[in-house]
Design a protein around this motif. Structure first.
Motif, PDB file in Angstrom:
ATOM      1  N   TRP A 338       0.836  -1.201   0.000  1.00 27.72           N
ATOM      2  CA  TRP A 338       0.000   0.000   0.000  1.00 27.72           C
ATOM      3  C   TRP A 338       0.869   1.248   0.000  1.00 27.72           C
ATOM      4  N   VAL A 339       0.695   2.061  -1.030  1.00 23.71           N
ATOM      5  CA  VAL A 339       1.537   3.235  -1.212  1.00 23.71           C
ATOM      6  C   VAL A 339       1.274   4.300  -0.151  1.00 23.71           C
ATOM      7  N   VAL A 340       0.104   4.343   0.431  1.00 20.15           N
ATOM      8  CA  VAL A 340      -0.218   5.368   1.429  1.00 20.15           C
ATOM      9  C   VAL A 340       0.701   5.265   2.641  1.00 20.15           C
ATOM     10  N   THR A 341       1.000   4.037   3.059  1.00 20.65           N
ATOM     11  CA  THR A 341       1.906   3.836   4.192  1.00 20.65           C
ATOM     12  C   THR A 341       3.302   3.429   3.744  1.00 20.65           C
ATOM     13  N   GLY A 342       3.415   2.971   2.501  1.00 19.46           N
ATOM     14  CA  GLY A 342       4.694   2.466   2.011  1.00 19.46           C
ATOM     15  C   GLY A 342       5.039   1.097   2.550  1.00 19.46           C
ATOM     16  N   ALA A 343       4.093   0.423   3.192  1.00 20.56           N
ATOM     17  CA  ALA A 343       4.357  -0.866   3.837  1.00 20.56           C
ATOM     18  C   ALA A 343       3.822  -2.018   2.993  1.00 20.56           C
ATOM     19  N   ILE A 344       4.403  -3.194   3.218  1.00 22.12           N
ATOM     20  CA  ILE A 344       3.883  -4.428   2.646  1.00 22.12           C
ATOM     21  C   ILE A 344       3.213  -5.199   3.775  1.00 22.12           C
ATOM     22  N   TYR A 345       2.029  -5.757   3.505  1.00 25.18           N
ATOM     23  CA  TYR A 345       1.214  -6.450   4.501  1.00 25.18           C
ATOM     24  C   TYR A 345       1.123  -7.915   4.089  1.00 25.18           C
ATOM     25  N   LEU A 346       1.587  -8.812   4.943  1.00 26.52           N
ATOM     26  CA  LEU A 346       1.694 -10.218   4.589  1.00 26.52           C
ATOM     27  C   LEU A 346       0.694 -11.078   5.352  1.00 26.52           C
ATOM     28  N   ASP A 347       0.001 -11.911   4.606  1.00 26.56           N
ATOM     29  CA  ASP A 347      -0.876 -12.929   5.188  1.00 26.56           C
ATOM     30  C   ASP A 347       0.016 -14.040   5.734  1.00 26.56           C
ATOM     31  N   PRO A 348      -0.015 -14.329   7.037  1.00 25.94           N
ATOM     32  CA  PRO A 348       0.878 -15.354   7.596  1.00 25.94           C
ATOM     33  C   PRO A 348       0.578 -16.760   7.133  1.00 25.94           C
ATOM     34  N   GLU A 349      -0.475 -16.936   6.330  1.00 26.27           N
ATOM     35  CA  GLU A 349      -0.731 -18.261   5.770  1.00 26.27           C
ATOM     36  C   GLU A 349       0.454 -18.739   4.938  1.00 26.27           C
ATOM     37  N   ASP A 350       1.259 -17.811   4.422  1.00 28.80           N
ATOM     38  CA  ASP A 350       2.442 -18.177   3.653  1.00 28.80           C
ATOM     39  C   ASP A 350       3.679 -18.347   4.530  1.00 28.80           C
ATOM     40  N   LEU A 351       3.528 -18.266   5.862  1.00 28.96           N
ATOM     41  CA  LEU A 351       4.687 -18.284   6.749  1.00 28.96           C
ATOM     42  C   LEU A 351       4.658 -19.356   7.841  1.00 28.96           C
ATOM     43  N   TRP A 352       3.525 -19.979   8.113  1.00 28.25           N
ATOM     44  CA  TRP A 352       3.459 -20.925   9.229  1.00 28.25           C
ATOM     45  C   TRP A 352       4.291 -22.174   8.935  1.00 28.25           C
ATOM     46  N   LEU A 353       4.831 -22.757  10.000  1.00 25.55           N
ATOM     47  CA  LEU A 353       5.604 -23.990   9.891  1.00 25.55           C
ATOM     48  C   LEU A 353       4.973 -25.146  10.659  1.00 25.55           C
ATOM     49  N   THR A 354       4.226 -24.846  11.705  1.00 24.57           N
ATOM     50  CA  THR A 354       3.593 -25.897  12.510  1.00 24.57           C
ATOM     51  C   THR A 354       2.088 -25.683  12.553  1.00 24.57           C
ATOM     52  N   ALA A 355       1.382 -26.746  12.890  1.00 28.00           N
ATOM     53  CA  ALA A 355      -0.075 -26.648  12.999  1.00 28.00           C
ATOM     54  C   ALA A 355      -0.472 -25.669  14.089  1.00 28.00           C
ATOM     55  N   VAL A 356       0.313 -25.619  15.172  1.00 26.04           N
ATOM     56  CA  VAL A 356      -0.006 -24.720  16.271  1.00 26.04           C
ATOM     57  C   VAL A 356       0.164 -23.267  15.829  1.00 26.04           C
ATOM     58  N   GLN A 357       1.198 -22.986  15.033  1.00 32.01           N
ATOM     59  CA  GLN A 357       1.339 -21.632  14.486  1.00 32.01           C
ATOM     60  C   GLN A 357       0.150 -21.302  13.588  1.00 32.01           C
ATOM     61  N   ARG A 358      -0.249 -22.235  12.773  1.00 32.41           N
ATOM     62  CA  ARG A 358      -1.361 -22.002  11.853  1.00 32.41           C
ATOM     63  C   ARG A 358      -2.667 -21.765  12.600  1.00 32.41           C
ATOM     64  N   ASP A 359      -2.788 -22.361  13.796  1.00 31.69           N
ATOM     65  CA  ASP A 359      -3.994 -22.167  14.602  1.00 31.69           C
ATOM     66  C   ASP A 359      -4.254 -20.686  14.893  1.00 31.69           C
ATOM     67  N   THR A 360      -3.197 -19.899  14.966  1.00 27.10           N
ATOM     68  CA  THR A 360      -3.349 -18.487  15.337  1.00 27.10           C
ATOM     69  C   THR A 360      -3.856 -17.617  14.200  1.00 27.10           C
ATOM     70  N   ILE A 361      -3.911 -18.146  12.977  1.00 29.54           N
ATOM     71  CA  ILE A 361      -4.282 -17.353  11.806  1.00 29.54           C
ATOM     72  C   ILE A 361      -5.793 -17.348  11.631  1.00 29.54           C
ATOM     73  N   ASN A 362      -6.363 -16.184  11.528  1.00 27.87           N
ATOM     74  CA  ASN A 362      -7.806 -16.054  11.370  1.00 27.87           C
ATOM     75  C   ASN A 362      -8.254 -16.655  10.041  1.00 27.87           C
ATOM     76  N   GLU A 363      -9.365 -17.371  10.067  1.00 27.68           N
ATOM     77  CA  GLU A 363      -9.885 -18.013   8.857  1.00 27.68           C
ATOM     78  C   GLU A 363     -11.079 -17.285   8.256  1.00 27.68           C
ATOM     79  N   ALA A 364     -11.408 -16.113   8.780  1.00 25.15           N
ATOM     80  CA  ALA A 364     -12.513 -15.360   8.190  1.00 25.15           C
ATOM     81  C   ALA A 364     -12.239 -15.179   6.704  1.00 25.15           C
ATOM     82  N   PRO A 365     -13.119 -15.633   5.826  1.00 27.96           N
ATOM     83  CA  PRO A 365     -12.827 -15.613   4.390  1.00 27.96           C
ATOM     84  C   PRO A 365     -12.795 -14.208   3.817  1.00 27.96           C
TER      85      PRO A 365
END
Length: 640
Positions: A338-365
């Motif tokens: 987003w150019v307004v903030t100049g930041a990149i925002y990452l969905d952690p679905e591309d970063l989890w390594l364990t099922a417990v880490q994945r548990d913390t990710i919201n599944e709201a579609p």
């Protein structure tokens, strides 16, 4: 994600996003209903300390998801940092130790003792809490956690030995009422209620396994937050904190990039691009990690490990010089720049390594409009290597882990794409000449002067197909399809697309996406030997990899002779240290798909498009292992 749609409607332009969702998984938007209250209410055990109050479950059982909830006696939790550690008892894996809610699963019975340190606003409180775990069995609901009022909440009921519990019901066991969507009783969704103080909410799941009824309570701390005043972040955002507590940007980072109180874009003097800070080393990973904002520490840890282990050529470290921050939060879906903030925002679905880490990710579609419903064709895509999918799909219900190396195909393609936007807008070559006062001001000036790389691409190597441009408006921007467009069959679209110079349908959505798609596919092939498939198919009633039929398709299309100069130009612009022409010329020759066969059957391609052995080679493939993805699925509808 509804928040991003609101942001884009405010500014009418933005970088796009990406995720890893299925292209055919369109959520059903049925109305929520007020959840009934449980016949037997759960009254938490309350332990009041000098400064903190702990809420304990009425019982703790082995192998069951459990938690401790903490609040401050005379203050809300907003503005404080939490740190839990285990003092005694059988060793536990504490994935979330930086929240008012400490979730855990005890594998052994016994006495446990924990210490909580709460710091902020000039004070530090340290208190201990003890509990006893006994042997038992029950359902498992993931995950006890803290959520901001008005935030999206998802829960997930574990399967037992792969089987779904029967007769699943949900009820409120303690706390305020909520309205819940139960389209999928394994994964209920709701919006956290508004509160006037931090409030405990307990939701109960009941179901039967082998005829035995079981239950589990999940504890949620709904936190009271400051009123939303931002004209940009107009719906609640999750709580985040700096991954590096001693970051020199700790006073400004969150307020400038992820806050419901962000009123104006921060100036470059307040939060410059990373590259403006590290001019002597354009791959300074320490400077990058000082700009990481996370909702959970594991997200920063995995991102740092990825940069240190899998960014061997420092591509991402260099490209990240053109952002102000990296936000990784459980409520970001899909990823975006987003150019307004100049930041990149990452969905952690591309970063989890364990099922417990994945548990913390919201599944709201991600509720996005079903644009292009009237069109009679589909454009699927995938990344492949050695005639197989480049990435491994993990069904969330199976609770699997994965290696760091397995992150690479999805995360690398995502970062190449999103960081292409950042470097299109603010390439490293112009960092010293940015005048501000904000990035938005510099973007406006450069865009008005047609100075971006994507602008130059459109001038020197414009896309030709007016039909594809118009169809992209329907599919990606919500334009109304004409009668002619509704009547197009796959062979018509193949005739429009295949002779032109785009490597994907999404290129036609905007010139910015045209550049990003070229860069993404080229770098994936050049650096990782991973090629991209794209095809035009029919649109049957039941859509899957084995039911859609290819009319035209190609593997490695970016290496087409007519597309190579476009790819070379954008490589030279975004990463001038590389030789774009040499890279584009070195890519594998495109391979045609076999028309008349399914998308799944075309996974195995030889150098000859008439291979007779390929259909037999894919017979053992399980199509459910890789949901069909369609062009543009990784991106929100970005308006410009």
């Amino acid at each position: 994600m509804r928040r991003i749609v609101l942001l884009l409607s405010v500014l009418m332009f933005a970088g796009c996003g990406g995720g890893s969702g299925s292209g055919t998984d369109t959520p059903t938007q049925t109305p929520s209903k007020t959840l009934a209250r449980c016949t037997a209410q759960s009254v938490p055990q309350t332990i009041i300390g000098d400064h903190l109050t702990f809420y304990l479950q009425s019982q703790y059982l082995t192998q069951q998801q459990s938690s401790i909830v903490a609040t401050l006696n005379n203050s809300e939790s907003s503005g404080y940092q939490f740190h839990w550690q285990q003092l005694s008892g059988p060793s536990l894996t504490l994935v979330i130790a930086d929240s008012p809610v400490l979730p855990f699963v005890a594998t052994a019975s016994g006495d446990y003792r924990f210490q909580l340190t709460v710091s902020g606003k000039g004070v530090t409180y340290v208190e201990d809490i003890s509990l006893n775990v006994t042997d038992g069995e029950g359902l498992n609901v993931r995950l006890d956690h803290q959520v901001v009022e008005g935030g999206d909440v998802s829960l997930r009921l574990d399967r037992e030995n792969g089987g779904i519990p029967q007769n699943i019901t949900w009820c409120i066991a303690y706390g305020p009422d909520v309205e819940m969507k139960l389209d999928n009783t394994e994964v209920p969704l709701f919006t956290a209620p508004q509160t006037v103080t931090d409030t405990l909410l307990i939701v109960r799941a009941t179901g039967s396994i082998n005829g035995v009824e079981m239950a589990d309570d999940v504890s949620l701390l709904v936190t009271n937050e400051a009123s939303i005043t931002s004209t940009y972040f107009t719906t609640p955002v999750a709580r985040t904190h700096l991954y590096r507590e001693n970051s020199p940007w700790r006073e400004v980072l969150q307020n400038c990039v992820y806050s419901n109180q962000l009123g104006d874009s921060c100036s470059l003097t307040t939060l410059p691009l990373i590259g403006q800070e590290t001019t002597e080393n354009d791959a300074d990973k320490e400077a990058i990690m000082n700009r990481v904002l996370v909702s959970h520490d594991w997200m920063g840890e995995n991102f740092e490990a990825f940069l240190n282990t899998l960014d061997s050529q420092s591509d991402f470290a260099k490209l990240l010089q053109s952002v102000t921050a990296i936000v990784i939060s459980y409520d970001v879906r899909p990823s975006f720049y987003w150019v307004v903030t100049g930041a990149i925002y990452l969905d952690p679905e591309d970063l989890w390594l364990t099922a417990v880490q994945r548990d913390t990710i919201n599944e709201a579609p991600d509720y996005r409009s079903a644009y292009g419903e009237d069109l009679q064709f589909l454009v699927p895509w995938r990344y492949v290597k050695d005639n197989d999918y480049a990435s491994i799909y993990r069904d969330r219900a199976l609770r699997q882990s994965r290696t760091l190396a397995e992150l690479e195909p999805d995360l690398a393609s995502l970062l190449y794409h999103e960081l292409a936007h950042a470097n299109d807008y603010f390439p490293r070559s112009i960092h010293s000449s940015l005048t501000g006062p904000t990035l938005l001001d510099d973007y406006s000036k450069r865009s008005n002067n047609q100075a971006l790389g994507s602008d130059q691409l459109a001038v020197l190597y414009p896309l030709q197909s007016a039909e594809m441009m118009s169809l992209a408006g329907v599919r990606f921007l919500g334009d109304t399809a004409t009668a002619t467009e509704k009547a197009y069959v796959p062979s018509d679209v193949s005739g429009f697309f295949s002779p032109d110079r785009a490597n994907d349908f999404y290129n036609y959505s905007t010139s910015r996406e045209d550049a990003a798609m070229l860069f993404e596919e080229t770098m994936m092939s050049y650096r990782l030997g991973i090629q991209r498939d794209v095809a035009i198919t029919d649109k049957p009633a039941v859509i899957s990899a084995s039911t859609v039929t290819v009319d035209w398709g190609e593997r490695g299309r970016v290496a087409d002779a007519d597309i190579q100069p476009r790819a070379a130009m954008i490589i030279n612009y975004l990463m001038p240290e590389l030789d774009g022409s040499a890279i584009a010329a070195s890519l594998p020759t495109p391979v045609s798909m076999r028309a008349g066969e399914s998308w799944l059957s075309n996974l195995v391609l030889s150098d000859s498009s008439n291979s007779k052995n390929a259909p037999q080679m894919i017979q053992s493939l399980d199509e459910t292992a890789h949901p069909l993805q369609l062009s543009g699925d990784r991106h929100p509808q970005a308006l410009q």
